[in-house]
Design a protein around this motif. Structure first.
Motif, mmCIF file in Angstrom:
data_model
loop_
_atom_site.group_PDB
_atom_site.id
_atom_site.type_symbol
_atom_site.label_atom_id
_atom_site.label_comp_id
_atom_site.label_asym_id
_atom_site.label_seq_id
_atom_site.Cartn_x
_atom_site.Cartn_y
_atom_site.Cartn_z
ATOM 1 N N GLY A 1 11.056 29.870 3.931
ATOM 2 C CA GLY A 1 10.299 28.716 3.459
ATOM 3 C C GLY A 1 9.107 29.182 2.648
ATOM 4 N N GLY A 2 8.192 28.251 2.391
ATOM 5 C CA GLY A 2 6.998 28.582 1.619
ATOM 6 C C GLY A 2 5.748 28.235 2.395
ATOM 7 N N ALA A 3 5.110 29.220 3.002
ATOM 8 C CA ALA A 3 3.958 28.981 3.871
ATOM 9 C C ALA A 3 2.676 28.715 3.091
ATOM 10 N N ASN A 4 2.727 28.813 1.757
ATOM 11 C CA ASN A 4 1.512 28.624 0.958
ATOM 12 C C ASN A 4 1.121 27.155 0.840
ATOM 13 N N ARG A 5 2.019 26.234 1.191
ATOM 14 C CA ARG A 5 1.703 24.812 1.129
ATOM 15 C C ARG A 5 2.078 24.134 2.441
ATOM 16 N N LYS A 6 1.178 23.320 2.966
ATOM 17 C CA LYS A 6 1.444 22.560 4.182
ATOM 18 C C LYS A 6 2.320 21.346 3.856
ATOM 19 N N ASP A 7 2.923 20.774 4.890
ATOM 20 C CA ASP A 7 3.771 19.600 4.720
ATOM 21 C C ASP A 7 2.934 18.317 4.635
ATOM 22 N N TRP A 8 3.558 17.273 4.119
ATOM 23 C CA TRP A 8 2.957 15.943 4.033
ATOM 24 C C TRP A 8 3.954 14.905 4.523
ATOM 25 N N TYR A 9 3.450 13.757 4.967
ATOM 26 C CA TYR A 9 4.318 12.597 5.177
ATOM 27 C C TYR A 9 3.598 11.359 4.683
ATOM 28 N N TYR A 10 4.364 10.312 4.416
ATOM 29 C CA TYR A 10 3.840 9.129 3.742
ATOM 30 C C TYR A 10 4.361 7.853 4.392
ATOM 31 N N PHE A 11 3.546 6.808 4.326
ATOM 32 C CA PHE A 11 3.981 5.457 4.662
ATOM 33 C C PHE A 11 3.685 4.566 3.460
ATOM 34 N N GLU B 1 0.809 -1.215 0.000
ATOM 35 C CA GLU B 1 0.000 0.000 0.000
ATOM 36 C C GLU B 1 0.839 1.260 0.000
ATOM 37 N N MET B 2 0.219 2.326 -0.483
ATOM 38 C CA MET B 2 0.746 3.683 -0.410
ATOM 39 C C MET B 2 -0.219 4.495 0.446
ATOM 40 N N GLY B 3 0.290 5.090 1.528
ATOM 41 C CA GLY B 3 -0.549 5.865 2.424
ATOM 42 C C GLY B 3 -0.095 7.308 2.494
ATOM 43 N N PHE B 4 -1.022 8.250 2.405
ATOM 44 C CA PHE B 4 -0.729 9.677 2.361
ATOM 45 C C PHE B 4 -1.282 10.354 3.614
ATOM 46 N N ARG B 5 -0.501 11.287 4.153
ATOM 47 C CA ARG B 5 -0.921 12.008 5.356
ATOM 48 C C ARG B 5 -0.697 13.504 5.189
ATOM 49 N N PRO B 6 -1.741 14.324 5.080
ATOM 50 C CA PRO B 6 -1.549 15.770 5.169
ATOM 51 C C PRO B 6 -1.195 16.136 6.604
ATOM 52 N N ALA B 7 -0.065 16.785 6.783
ATOM 53 C CA ALA B 7 0.385 17.103 8.144
ATOM 54 C C ALA B 7 -0.499 18.155 8.802
ATOM 55 N N LEU B 8 -1.182 18.980 7.981
ATOM 56 C CA LEU B 8 -2.031 20.072 8.470
ATOM 57 C C LEU B 8 -1.243 21.072 9.312
ATOM 58 N N THR B 9 0.068 21.087 9.114
ATOM 59 C CA THR B 9 0.974 22.088 9.674
ATOM 60 C C THR B 9 2.090 22.283 8.662
ATOM 61 N N ASP B 10 2.753 23.426 8.699
ATOM 62 C CA ASP B 10 3.885 23.671 7.805
ATOM 63 C C ASP B 10 5.204 23.576 8.561
#
Length: 280
Positions: A244-254, A187-196
């Motif tokens: 940095g670029g505050a216009n886009r939030k960070d992401w992490y993945y598993f 599987e590919m799992g996506f997580r919006p961090a909802l923080t920058d």
């Protein structure tokens, strides 16, 4: 995070008393996208991840899962192709601990098929704590240093970011029925961090003297590291310079392999894989 852990501790024993119930294991990689890494996924930036949990089948297509995921993310401006980022010379690492409750849907019935694509989505909370190493090789946690002026009186609009955050895990994968009560998945799992601030980088540099007075020389050192390069510019950027670029939030993945181990007869054994029926 504590509330979710309490929920998981409560839910898992209840699931184990019901049928069909599965123990789930995960092993794979964690990755990150943010101000130090533009690409959504890179093998070079991947680090190990693992997880464990429980699954309850509502029917032959829909399941509910609860579990924990553990991984590590990081990135370094030295590996960037961007001249500005190389000159900035920032880097970070962070452990990620996530608790999750998911709904999972198999498109095909694994009691009849060996293979089935699937999708999942749910809610979760995760804990992170970005850190780096100073010029002497000492581990330094970045959040308390307010490298972008968080919590400083001169920057009232910049609040300290929380190290435990809400996320919405979702993704897709492919299941393969190995045997009765044993299902392998990728599987590919996506997580919006909802923080920058997964990487402690978001907006602009703050005033050198204000940061020095409030947080000390280590905060200044961690906020801008161009002077550590052989031919780098040691001059700290002026207040308001882009960091940095505050216009886009960070992401992490598993991403990786999962294994579902059925407890008892869950009624999903595929045809031809179960024990033969003897006729007398």
């Amino acid at each position: 995070m504590k509330k979710l852990l309490i929920l998981l501790i409560t839910v898992l024993p209840l699931l184990s008393m019901a049928q069909p119930f599965h123990v789930t294991l995960f092993g794979g990689l964690a990755n990150y996208q943010g101000d130090l890494q533009d690409k959504r996924y890179t093998f070079s930036g991947s680090k190990a991840a693992f997880g464990l949990g429980a699954q309850y089948d509502l029917n032959n297509h829909l399941s509910v899962k609860a579990g924990m995921m553990f991984g590590k993310i990081g990135a370094d401006d030295k590996n960037s192709d961007n001249f500005y980022r190389k000159a900035r010379n920032l880097n970070f690492q962070s452990n990620i601990t996530e608790g999750q409750v998911l709904a999972q849907y198999d498109f095909l019935d694994l009691s009849e098929k060996r293979l089935s694509p699937y999708v999942f989505a749910g809610i979760g909370f995760y804990h992170f704590n970005p850190y780096s190493y100073d010029t002497l090789g000492r581990k330094v946690f970045l959040q308390p240093l307010s490298t972008e002026g968080q919590g400083l009186a001169q920057y009232p609009d910049r609040k300290n970011y929380h190290l435990t955050q809400f996320t919405i895990p979702f993704g897709f994968g492919l299941h393969f029925k190995l045997a009765d009560n044993l299902v392998l998945g990728y599987e590919m799992g996506f997580r919006p961090a909802l923080t920058d601030y997964l990487d402690d980088v978001s907006r602009t540099y703050v005033d050198h003297d204000a940061l020095l007075a409030a947080k000390g020389p280590l905060a200044v050192e961690m906020a801008y590291r161009g002077g550590e390069l052989k031919d780098g510019d040691p001059t700290y950027p002026v207040d308001g310079t882009q960091r940095g670029g505050a216009n886009r939030k960070d992401w992490y993945y598993f991403s990786g392999f999962s294994l579902s181990i059925g407890i008892g007869n869950n009624g999903r054994a595929p045809k031809g894989l179960g024990c033969p029926t003897r006729v007398y």
